[in-house]
Design a protein around this motif. Sequence first.
Motif, PDB file in Angstrom:
ATOM      1  N   GLY A 180       0.774  -1.230   0.000  1.00  0.00           N
ATOM      2  CA  GLY A 180       0.000   0.000   0.000  1.00  0.00           C
ATOM      3  C   GLY A 180       0.804   1.278   0.000  1.00  0.00           C
ATOM      4  N   GLU A 181       2.133   1.223   0.238  1.00  0.00           N
ATOM      5  CA  GLU A 181       2.928   2.445   0.241  1.00  0.00           C
ATOM      6  C   GLU A 181       3.085   2.984  -1.180  1.00  0.00           C
ATOM      7  OE1 GLU A 181       3.891  -0.386   1.566  1.00  0.00           O
ATOM      8  OE2 GLU A 181       4.766  -0.129   3.572  1.00  0.00           O
ATOM      9  N   PRO A 182       2.944   4.310  -1.359  1.00  0.00           N
ATOM     10  CA  PRO A 182       3.103   4.903  -2.701  1.00  0.00           C
ATOM     11  C   PRO A 182       4.550   4.859  -3.157  1.00  0.00           C
ATOM     12  CG  PRO A 182       2.815   6.620  -1.075  1.00  0.00           C
ATOM     13  CD  PRO A 182       2.585   5.331  -0.346  1.00  0.00           C
ATOM     14  N   LEU A 183       4.741   4.593  -4.435  1.00  0.00           N
ATOM     15  CA  LEU A 183       6.077   4.554  -5.022  1.00  0.00           C
ATOM     16  C   LEU A 183       6.342   5.753  -5.923  1.00  0.00           C
ATOM     17  CD1 LEU A 183       6.477   0.784  -6.015  1.00  0.00           C
ATOM     18  CD2 LEU A 183       7.830   2.040  -4.326  1.00  0.00           C
ATOM     19  N   VAL A 184       5.430   6.000  -6.854  1.00  0.00           N
ATOM     20  CA  VAL A 184       5.665   7.068  -7.829  1.00  0.00           C
ATOM     21  C   VAL A 184       4.340   7.424  -8.490  1.00  0.00           C
ATOM     22  CG1 VAL A 184       6.147   5.514  -9.756  1.00  0.00           C
ATOM     23  CG2 VAL A 184       7.200   7.785  -9.726  1.00  0.00           C
ATOM     24  N   ALA A 185       4.251   8.651  -8.970  1.00  0.00           N
ATOM     25  CA  ALA A 185       3.086   9.099  -9.733  1.00  0.00           C
ATOM     26  C   ALA A 185       3.553   9.667 -11.057  1.00  0.00           C
ATOM     27  CB  ALA A 185       2.301  10.155  -8.958  1.00  0.00           C
ATOM     28  N   VAL A 186       2.816   9.396 -12.101  1.00  0.00           N
ATOM     29  CA  VAL A 186       3.154   9.880 -13.440  1.00  0.00           C
ATOM     30  C   VAL A 186       1.958  10.643 -13.972  1.00  0.00           C
ATOM     31  CG1 VAL A 186       3.977   9.254 -15.737  1.00  0.00           C
ATOM     32  CG2 VAL A 186       4.557   7.820 -13.778  1.00  0.00           C
ATOM     33  N   GLY A 187       2.152  11.916 -14.327  1.00  0.00           N
ATOM     34  CA  GLY A 187       1.058  12.734 -14.799  1.00  0.00           C
ATOM     35  C   GLY A 187       1.286  13.233 -16.211  1.00  0.00           C
ATOM     36  N   ALA A 188       0.196  13.469 -16.913  1.00  0.00           N
ATOM     37  CA  ALA A 188       0.289  13.961 -18.287  1.00  0.00           C
ATOM     38  C   ALA A 188       0.489  15.467 -18.333  1.00  0.00           C
ATOM     39  CB  ALA A 188      -0.968  13.583 -19.059  1.00  0.00           C
ATOM     40  N   SER A 189       0.317  16.148 -17.208  1.00  0.00           N
ATOM     41  CA  SER A 189       0.499  17.590 -17.170  1.00  0.00           C
ATOM     42  C   SER A 189       1.250  17.951 -15.882  1.00  0.00           C
ATOM     43  CB  SER A 189      -0.859  18.306 -17.222  1.00  0.00           C
ATOM     44  OG  SER A 189      -1.656  17.946 -16.107  1.00  0.00           O
ATOM     45  N   ARG A 190       1.475  19.220 -15.679  1.00  0.00           N
ATOM     46  CA  ARG A 190       2.251  19.647 -14.520  1.00  0.00           C
ATOM     47  C   ARG A 190       1.512  19.357 -13.209  1.00  0.00           C
ATOM     48  NH1 ARG A 190       6.640  22.736 -15.167  1.00  0.00           N
ATOM     49  NH2 ARG A 190       7.153  23.448 -17.271  1.00  0.00           N
ATOM     50  N   GLN A 245      11.415  -7.516  -4.180  1.00  0.00           N
ATOM     51  CA  GLN A 245      11.125  -8.346  -3.014  1.00  0.00           C
ATOM     52  C   GLN A 245      10.902  -7.500  -1.761  1.00  0.00           C
ATOM     53  OE1 GLN A 245      10.679 -11.652  -2.992  1.00  0.00           O
ATOM     54  NE2 GLN A 245      11.115 -11.863  -5.183  1.00  0.00           N
ATOM     55  N   THR A 246      11.495  -6.297  -1.707  1.00  0.00           N
ATOM     56  CA  THR A 246      11.352  -5.421  -0.535  1.00  0.00           C
ATOM     57  C   THR A 246      10.895  -4.041  -0.976  1.00  0.00           C
ATOM     58  OG1 THR A 246      13.650  -4.639  -0.634  1.00  0.00           O
ATOM     59  CG2 THR A 246      13.217  -6.659   0.631  1.00  0.00           C
ATOM     60  N   TRP A 247      10.312  -3.300  -0.015  1.00  0.00           N
ATOM     61  CA  TRP A 247       9.885  -1.937  -0.296  1.00  0.00           C
ATOM     62  C   TRP A 247      11.074  -1.052  -0.668  1.00  0.00           C
ATOM     63  CZ3 TRP A 247       7.359   2.234  -1.427  1.00  0.00           C
ATOM     64  CH2 TRP A 247       7.765   3.473  -0.932  1.00  0.00           C
ATOM     65  N   GLU A 248      12.169  -1.209   0.033  1.00  0.00           N
ATOM     66  CA  GLU A 248      13.346  -0.394  -0.257  1.00  0.00           C
ATOM     67  C   GLU A 248      13.852  -0.633  -1.675  1.00  0.00           C
ATOM     68  OE1 GLU A 248      12.715  -0.777   3.990  1.00  0.00           O
ATOM     69  OE2 GLU A 248      12.953  -2.286   2.397  1.00  0.00           O
ATOM     70  N   GLY A 249      13.888  -1.896  -2.081  1.00  0.00           N
ATOM     71  CA  GLY A 249      14.325  -2.198  -3.440  1.00  0.00           C
ATOM     72  C   GLY A 249      13.382  -1.650  -4.481  1.00  0.00           C
ATOM     73  N   ALA A 250      12.074  -1.732  -4.206  1.00  0.00           N
ATOM     74  CA  ALA A 250      11.085  -1.197  -5.147  1.00  0.00           C
ATOM     75  C   ALA A 250      11.204   0.320  -5.252  1.00  0.00           C
ATOM     76  CB  ALA A 250       9.687  -1.599  -4.709  1.00  0.00           C
ATOM     77  N   ALA A 251      11.421   0.986  -4.113  1.00  0.00           N
ATOM     78  CA  ALA A 251      11.561   2.444  -4.136  1.00  0.00           C
ATOM     79  C   ALA A 251      12.792   2.857  -4.931  1.00  0.00           C
ATOM     80  CB  ALA A 251      11.642   2.976  -2.709  1.00  0.00           C
ATOM     81  N   HIS A 252      13.839   2.034  -4.894  1.00  0.00           N
ATOM     82  CA  HIS A 252      15.081   2.354  -5.604  1.00  0.00           C
ATOM     83  C   HIS A 252      14.877   2.354  -7.123  1.00  0.00           C
ATOM     84  CE1 HIS A 252      19.378   2.688  -6.274  1.00  0.00           C
ATOM     85  NE2 HIS A 252      19.338   1.625  -7.064  1.00  0.00           N
ATOM     86  N   ILE A 253      13.963   1.515  -7.609  1.00  0.00           N
ATOM     87  CA  ILE A 253      13.741   1.435  -9.067  1.00  0.00           C
ATOM     88  C   ILE A 253      12.401   2.054  -9.459  1.00  0.00           C
ATOM     89  CG2 ILE A 253      15.173  -0.627  -9.342  1.00  0.00           C
ATOM     90  CD1 ILE A 253      12.590  -2.266  -9.451  1.00  0.00           C
ATOM     91  N   ALA A 254      11.867   2.944  -8.609  1.00  0.00           N
ATOM     92  CA  ALA A 254      10.570   3.560  -8.902  1.00  0.00           C
ATOM     93  C   ALA A 254      10.598   4.324 -10.223  1.00  0.00           C
ATOM     94  CB  ALA A 254      10.168   4.490  -7.755  1.00  0.00           C
ATOM     95  N   ASP A 255      11.721   4.984 -10.509  1.00  0.00           N
ATOM     96  CA  ASP A 255      11.806   5.730 -11.768  1.00  0.00           C
ATOM     97  C   ASP A 255      11.698   4.807 -12.979  1.00  0.00           C
ATOM     98  OD1 ASP A 255      12.005   8.105 -10.461  1.00  0.00           O
ATOM     99  OD2 ASP A 255      14.192   8.229 -10.583  1.00  0.00           O
ATOM    100  N   ALA A 256      12.207   3.574 -12.841  1.00  0.00           N
ATOM    101  CA  ALA A 256      12.097   2.615 -13.945  1.00  0.00           C
ATOM    102  C   ALA A 256      10.643   2.238 -14.190  1.00  0.00           C
ATOM    103  CB  ALA A 256      12.927   1.369 -13.633  1.00  0.00           C
ATOM    104  N   VAL A 257       9.862   2.138 -13.102  1.00  0.00           N
ATOM    105  CA  VAL A 257       8.430   1.878 -13.261  1.00  0.00           C
ATOM    106  C   VAL A 257       7.788   3.012 -14.040  1.00  0.00           C
ATOM    107  CG1 VAL A 257       6.268   1.401 -12.064  1.00  0.00           C
ATOM    108  CG2 VAL A 257       8.419   0.630 -11.070  1.00  0.00           C
ATOM    109  N   ALA A 258       8.126   4.249 -13.643  1.00  0.00           N
ATOM    110  CA  ALA A 258       7.553   5.413 -14.314  1.00  0.00           C
ATOM    111  C   ALA A 258       7.921   5.445 -15.791  1.00  0.00           C
ATOM    112  CB  ALA A 258       8.031   6.686 -13.622  1.00  0.00           C
ATOM    113  N   ASP A 259       9.163   5.104 -16.103  1.00  0.00           N
ATOM    114  CA  ASP A 259       9.587   5.101 -17.505  1.00  0.00           C
ATOM    115  C   ASP A 259       8.782   4.100 -18.325  1.00  0.00           C
ATOM    116  OD1 ASP A 259      11.449   7.034 -17.001  1.00  0.00           O
ATOM    117  OD2 ASP A 259      13.124   5.633 -16.748  1.00  0.00           O
TER     118      ASP A 259
END
Length: 382
Positions: A253-263, A347-361
């Motif tokens: 349930g912890e938020p990782l990243v948000a991607v928006g089409a505008s500012r 596998q862990t929240w910390e690892g997922a947070a580290h690659i959050a930008d890759a999810v966004a990409d």
Amino acid sequence: MIANDLAYVLPLVSAALWLLVGLGAFGRYGLTSPFVRALAVFCLLVSAWAFLDWFFLNFTWPDALLARTVSNVRASTLAVASLVVLLASKWITRGHSRYDVLLALPVLGAFAIIWTGMTLDVVAAPWGPQLLRDPVRYGLYVLQPLIYFVVAAVLSVSLVRGRRDLPRRLLIPTLLSIGGLIVLVVLWLSTNVYTDLTQGGGQPLFSSVLFIPALMVAVAFVRRTPEEMGEVFRAVSDVERHVTALYVFYRTGEPLVAVGASRTLPMEAEQLEGILSLVGDFVDRSMKQFTGYAVTSMHFEHLGILAVRGEFVIVATVFEGPAYDALRSELRRSIQAFEAAHRGELQTWEGAAHIADAVADDLSALLQRPGSAPRTTGPAGA
């Protein structure tokens, strides 16, 4: 002699080709949305129609009752196929509706016509069994699938007319698939419908030439990878104009990243509450037992929220218009591929947070528009 022999073999060839298209092209894409499943079912129903026609033409019938029964099943199959392809076309162009079920009522009417005396008798002809139809009943029956096929074709053509910016590599498979539907209708009208309405003595050849539209659809999709099919799917669905934001959460349930089409991420309080409610529901279920990829959605007036849960991440999207099917398919495919490539980090929240930008990409392709780029924010923006 060769032409006559081919007329008895080609229906089986047509059935095999439509079966391969249904199981191969759309099955390989994953059947990840109602739209894709509807297209696969349509191909399988057309395959069943051709197989039944091959069976009908090559079997020595002991009595007319059994022959009429097989003929009625075959006609019913085409009526259902027309409903399925109409629903697929409507979903991709106009979106889903609670009233879609009403489109089944004319099909039930066609069933009533078919099974209450549309076929009067079956007589022996030089080429095999010939159906004698009640012209009035048969004409009424033909109206239902014909209207459904025509409306489906018109809706499909509207996709291309509205996307004049489609590159050639995406336009060609789209036109081939739409052309396959149009060719199918023209062949049906010029062969079986014409023969039955005029009670001509010639052999109906619809199933013998059904391989033509099957080849058109096969050329359009069979050799394409899931990624290429997804690109076509997104393009004709005009997804980038309908999706306004994506929110990525970890499975707990912890938020990782948000991607928006505008500012500004377009999220009012009640909509954010809706997203958190959907995500919370996914978390509750996934913490008990992971049962594979799951999907849920809700609507706020003109906006919709779709959430897809993978094994490690949950992605919630805000969209408007008929974007549900394309989003569902593409999100599930993207999440599945991303999780397979990053299982160790996820596998862990910390690892997922580290690659959050890759999810966004990976997800930003759903938001890209000409001349603009998506905006990515960290956990606080989610």
